[in-house]
Enzyme design. Structure first.
Site, short mmCIF file in Angstrom:
data_model
loop_
_atom_site.label_atom_id
_atom_site.label_comp_id
_atom_site.label_asym_id
_atom_site.label_seq_id
_atom_site.Cartn_x
_atom_site.Cartn_y
_atom_site.Cartn_z
N HIS A 179 1.09 0.96 -9.72
CA HIS A 179 2.36 0.49 -9.17
C HIS A 179 3.33 0.29 -10.34
O HIS A 179 2.90 0.03 -11.48
CB HIS A 179 2.08 -0.85 -8.48
CG HIS A 179 3.21 -1.43 -7.71
ND1 HIS A 179 4.21 -2.17 -8.31
CD2 HIS A 179 3.50 -1.41 -6.39
CE1 HIS A 179 5.05 -2.58 -7.38
NE2 HIS A 179 4.65 -2.12 -6.20
N ASP A 208 -5.24 -5.28 -11.58
CA ASP A 208 -4.20 -5.57 -10.59
C ASP A 208 -4.89 -5.65 -9.23
O ASP A 208 -5.27 -4.61 -8.65
CB ASP A 208 -3.15 -4.45 -10.64
CG ASP A 208 -2.10 -4.59 -9.54
OD1 ASP A 208 -2.28 -5.43 -8.63
OD2 ASP A 208 -1.12 -3.84 -9.58
N GLN A 227 -3.74 -5.45 -4.01
CA GLN A 227 -4.18 -4.88 -2.72
C GLN A 227 -5.63 -5.21 -2.40
O GLN A 227 -6.14 -4.78 -1.37
CB GLN A 227 -3.98 -3.36 -2.72
CG GLN A 227 -2.54 -2.91 -2.81
CD GLN A 227 -1.69 -3.31 -1.61
OE1 GLN A 227 -2.21 -3.67 -0.55
NE2 GLN A 227 -0.38 -3.27 -1.76
N LYS A 240 0.64 -11.23 0.17
CA LYS A 240 -0.12 -10.11 0.75
C LYS A 240 -1.44 -10.58 1.36
O LYS A 240 -2.19 -9.79 1.92
CB LYS A 240 -0.43 -9.08 -0.33
CG LYS A 240 0.80 -8.34 -0.85
CD LYS A 240 0.38 -7.18 -1.73
CE LYS A 240 1.48 -6.65 -2.61
NZ LYS A 240 2.50 -5.90 -1.91
N CYS A 251 6.79 2.31 -4.83
CA CYS A 251 6.77 1.90 -6.26
C CYS A 251 5.68 2.64 -7.02
O CYS A 251 5.02 2.07 -7.89
CB CYS A 251 6.61 0.39 -6.40
SG CYS A 251 7.95 -0.53 -5.66
N1 C6P Z 1 3.14 -3.29 -3.37
C1 C6P Z 1 3.65 -2.14 -1.30
O1 C6P Z 1 2.78 -1.34 -1.63
P1 C6P Z 1 4.51 -8.19 -5.91
O2 C6P Z 1 5.78 -7.53 -5.49
O3 C6P Z 1 4.61 -8.76 -7.30
O4 C6P Z 1 3.96 -9.14 -4.90
O5 C6P Z 1 3.39 -7.01 -5.95
C2 C6P Z 1 3.61 -5.87 -6.75
C3 C6P Z 1 2.46 -4.92 -6.60
C4 C6P Z 1 1.64 -4.70 -7.69
N2 C6P Z 1 0.56 -3.92 -7.61
C5 C6P Z 1 0.23 -3.29 -6.47
C6 C6P Z 1 -1.00 -2.43 -6.42
C7 C6P Z 1 1.04 -3.45 -5.34
O6 C6P Z 1 0.71 -2.82 -4.21
C8 C6P Z 1 2.19 -4.26 -5.41
C9 C6P Z 1 3.13 -4.38 -4.25
C10 C6P Z 1 3.98 -3.30 -2.19
O7 C6P Z 1 4.28 -2.01 -0.25
C11 C6P Z 1 5.43 -3.35 -2.52
S1 C6P Z 1 5.97 -1.93 -3.39
#
Ligand code: C6P
Length: 419
Positions: A134, A212, A215, A238, A376
């Site tokens: 991401h 990370d 998910q 999430k 992203c």
């Molecule tokens: N993905 C989606 O897939 P934040 O915005 O900080 O809570 O999370 C960012 C982020 C970082 N790593 C991974 C693997 C992610 O999937 C995400 C967020 C969302 O719809 C928004 S792009």
């Protein structure tokens, strides 16, 4: 072949319909149709227990933490620190001192890149990422590389099936690599990476690791000691928790050696006009008034998830995702992304001659909430030769009937666009 030791195996009987009733938002119509919410990878919905916990906090205990001596401040501080302890249990951290509250995954990675990075990265060092990261796990490292003269290297993704090409690992994971940062589950492919074994390979070379878990945290059991990483990050929103709250876990000795991230109140021991001394982790990294209601609401979310069992959630999400994948695969003119087997609870796809945004827009008109775009993951999309995908992402409150409705709507879209 690398196999993941962190994937759960047990299960128990769960009344999924009863759980779904805990989510008031799901019981509504959108554009005249029952809402089918399949955008859980972007943000999950919140159960009544979390909503009530946050509103009870504001109705009864609201005050600033760590600084008051009065009853409300004491209550807020106790609840705040109890949540830190709960997060530690949730991911099997050795101590709550390893838990830093952040605004989310993005801030957690930025904190590590800026604080750990400024002390440990110099010109010529390598930062190892994967092509399925991401933007949150790319851009902070690019900023660090620009500041220091370090170099970014990437483990390739194999193609539409979306696996890491681990045949390149020996070439890429070398002693020049100072940090290896990778996603546990890809948000656009649904790939589950073998993080425990990859971190073990890195550790043998003395390479620091960051996982990370945006998910994965609310979808499968996480044990930072089993994974063996140095840092792990995730977001509350999430995983049934409030927005604006996240977690950075760091190995205690690693955190204690890191300089502060933000300066301000609460992270100091003493301040004079020219010199400040700092608290140890976690408070060193939590300057200013934190998101108190978010932290307390996160505690309720973790209790809620663990009452179901994340092993059960993972199994349920996987079943829905593979059912959706198989149904989509039977349609003509559908390109599917991510692994056929072993995928997490999401499916990314494209319909021939229909833009992903059109798929999502028409689905919305029928009450089905999907996400369309690059998610992203622009570099990954470029590598796959596409600009975007449509994505359906599932959680434990989704049902097989909702997958059927989603497929019905996809068929209608294909008819509508003559695809
Ligand atoms: N993905 C989606 O897939 P934040 O915005 O900080 O809570 O999370 C960012 C982020 C970082 N790593 C991974 C693997 C992610 O999937 C995400 C967020 C969302 O719809 C928004 S792009």
């Amino acid at each position: 072949m690398i196999t993941d030791t962190t994937i759960p195996t047990q299960s128990k009987k769960i009344d999924w319909a009863k759980l779904r009733a805990d989510f008031p938002i799901l019981d509504q119509k959108v554009h005249g149709h029952p809402l089918v919410y399949l955008d859980n990878a972007a943000s999950s919905q919140k159960p009544r227990a979390v909503i009530d916990c946050v509103s009870n906090y504001y109705e009864r205990d609201n005050a600033n933490v760590h600084r008051g001596i009065h009853e409300l401040s004491n209550r807020a501080t106790t609840a705040f620190e109890a949540s830190r302890q709960r997060v530690a249990t949730f991911i099997n951290a050795k101590t709550p001192d390893e838990i830093i509250f952040t605004r989310g995954t993005t801030e957690g990675i930025n904190l590590v890149a800026q604080s750990w990075g400024s002390k440990n990265i110099k010109a010529g060092d390598k930062i190892l990422l994967t092509e399925m990261e991401h933007h949150s796990n790319i851009v902070p490292w690019q900023l660090l590389a620009e500041r220091t003269g370090a170099k970014l290297v990437y483990i390739p993704v194999t193609g539409d099936e979306g696996l890491l090409d681990l045949s390149k690992l020996d070439q890429l994971l070398t002693p020049e690599v100072k940090i290896f940062a990778l996603t546990h589950i890809s948000n656009s492919l649904g790939t589950v990476n073998p993080v425990a074994e990859l971190c073990e390979r890195a550790r043998k070379l003395g390479v620091t690791t960051l996982v990370d878990a945006a998910q994965s945290a609310g979808h499968l059991p996480l044990d930072v000691q089993k994974i063996g990483c140095d840092f792990l990050v995730f977001s509350g929103h999430k995983i049934c928790g409030p927005t604006g709250i996240g977690v950075l876990w760091g190995r205690q000795e690693v955190l204690d050696a890191m300089p502060p991230y933000h300066g301000g109140g609460e992270m100091i021991l003493t301040v004079d006009f020219f010199k400040t001394t700092y608290k140890k982790a976690p408070h060193r990294f939590e300057a200013g008034t934190p998101d108190i209601s978010g932290v307390i609401g996160l505690h309720a979310a973790l209790d809620y998830l663990d009452a179901i069992g994340r092993d059960n959630i993972f199994k349920h999400d996987q079943e829905l995702a593979s059912y959706a994948y198989d149904q989509l695969a039977q349609l003509q003119g559908v390109r599917l992304f991510g692994p056929k087997i072993g995928r997490a609870g999401l499916v990314s796809f494209l319909l021939d001659d229909v833009h992903a945004h059109d798929v999502v827009t028409v689905a919305d008109q029928r009450g089905v909430a999907l996400r369309g775009g690059h998610h992203c993951n622009q570099p990954l999309m470029k590598k796959l030769g596409i600009a975007s995908t449509a994505r359906a992402s599932f959680y434990f409150y989704n049902t097989r009937a909702e997958v059927d409705r989603f497929i019905e709507v996809i068929r209608e879209i294909q008819k509508f666009f003559g695809a």
